[in-house]
Write an enzyme that holds these catalytic residues in place. Sequence first.
Site, short mmCIF file in Angstrom:
data_model
loop_
_atom_site.label_atom_id
_atom_site.label_comp_id
_atom_site.label_asym_id
_atom_site.label_seq_id
_atom_site.Cartn_x
_atom_site.Cartn_y
_atom_site.Cartn_z
N ASP A 69 63.42 36.61 85.89
CA ASP A 69 63.80 37.87 86.55
C ASP A 69 63.99 37.53 88.02
O ASP A 69 63.17 36.83 88.62
CB ASP A 69 62.76 38.96 86.36
CG ASP A 69 63.36 40.31 86.71
OD1 ASP A 69 64.33 40.73 86.05
OD2 ASP A 69 62.91 40.95 87.68
N ASP A 155 76.34 35.47 95.32
CA ASP A 155 76.48 34.18 96.01
C ASP A 155 77.49 34.19 97.17
O ASP A 155 77.25 33.52 98.18
CB ASP A 155 76.82 33.07 95.01
CG ASP A 155 75.60 32.62 94.23
OD1 ASP A 155 74.47 32.88 94.67
OD2 ASP A 155 75.78 31.99 93.16
N LYS A 173 73.80 24.05 95.06
CA LYS A 173 73.14 25.34 94.82
C LYS A 173 71.80 25.10 94.11
O LYS A 173 70.78 25.65 94.51
CB LYS A 173 74.03 26.28 93.99
CG LYS A 173 73.29 27.60 93.70
CD LYS A 173 74.04 28.65 92.92
CE LYS A 173 73.08 29.84 92.68
NZ LYS A 173 73.62 30.89 91.84
N HIS A 178 66.67 29.62 94.46
CA HIS A 178 65.46 30.20 93.87
C HIS A 178 65.29 29.74 92.42
O HIS A 178 64.21 29.35 92.00
CB HIS A 178 65.55 31.74 93.95
CG HIS A 178 66.84 32.31 93.45
ND1 HIS A 178 68.07 31.86 93.87
CD2 HIS A 178 67.10 33.27 92.52
CE1 HIS A 178 69.01 32.52 93.24
NE2 HIS A 178 68.46 33.39 92.41
P1 IMP Z 1 67.93 40.41 86.60
O1 IMP Z 1 67.13 39.17 86.80
O2 IMP Z 1 68.57 40.45 85.25
O3 IMP Z 1 67.15 41.66 86.90
O4 IMP Z 1 69.17 40.40 87.57
C1 IMP Z 1 69.15 39.78 88.81
C2 IMP Z 1 70.27 40.28 89.71
O5 IMP Z 1 70.34 39.37 90.80
C3 IMP Z 1 71.65 40.27 89.07
O6 IMP Z 1 72.45 41.27 89.68
C4 IMP Z 1 72.17 38.91 89.42
O7 IMP Z 1 73.53 38.84 89.45
C5 IMP Z 1 71.57 38.68 90.80
N1 IMP Z 1 71.31 37.26 90.94
C6 IMP Z 1 70.29 36.57 90.37
N2 IMP Z 1 70.39 35.27 90.65
C7 IMP Z 1 71.48 35.13 91.41
C8 IMP Z 1 72.09 34.00 91.99
O8 IMP Z 1 71.68 32.83 91.82
N3 IMP Z 1 73.19 34.26 92.72
C9 IMP Z 1 73.69 35.51 92.91
N4 IMP Z 1 73.19 36.58 92.35
C10 IMP Z 1 72.07 36.41 91.60
#
Ligand code: IMP
Length: 194
Positions: A69, A155, A173, A178
């Site tokens: 998450d 990103d 990346k 993270h």
């Molecule tokens: P969840 O973990 O499904 O709640 O979603 C995480 C949110 O953060 C989503 O909108 C993803 O697109 C965004 N997100 C998570 N990791 C990345 C990343 O590495 N780059 C860009 N957006 C991210």
Amino acid sequence: MRILAATNNQDKLIEFHRILEPLGISLVTPSDLDIEIQVPETGETFKENARIKAQAFHRESGLPCVADDSGLCVDALDGRPGVDTANYCGEDATYPERMSALLEELKDVPPERRTAKFVSVICCVMDEETVFYSEGVCEGSIGIAPAGEGGFGYDPIFVVGGKTMAERSAEDKDMLSHRGKSLRAFAKLLEEQI
Ligand code: IMP
């Protein structure tokens, strides 16, 4: 050992494979097993949501499951969108719409106050009793306009070391991100478990 990647997010799956395969961990995916479940993210923290997802896929498959998450925490917005990053600007918004909305919210915030971090919490459910977590944080800032074609999600507006994540190679990346950090920590913990 077969481990299921507990996600329907194809962008995350690509990163899971890319980061974990060189460490000797190959994952099966929900579609490999014909598993089609949507898991409501009802938790209030990244940790709770990661556990909800890993547990739901574990119950469905009986396999050890690993879930991520993640979210973007912007200092000038008191940590928003945080756990709500996936739904920021509405469930059905596109990423260009979400990024525009975020840039609009920050339009009067000067560069030095646009600091932000991406957080990823991994939860691995091996069985009902054995559950462990890892976390990765990537510090950066929100750019003035989207730049770059790589990566996914936010990103193009997440700047680390003078470049957006979308302007970096996949290897770059993964070194900084993270998810790169949380998954490498997960791989170490898994090794201790087995
Ligand atoms: P969840 O973990 O499904 O709640 O979603 C995480 C949110 O953060 C989503 O909108 C993803 O697109 C965004 N997100 C998570 N990791 C990345 C990343 O590495 N780059 C860009 N957006 C991210």
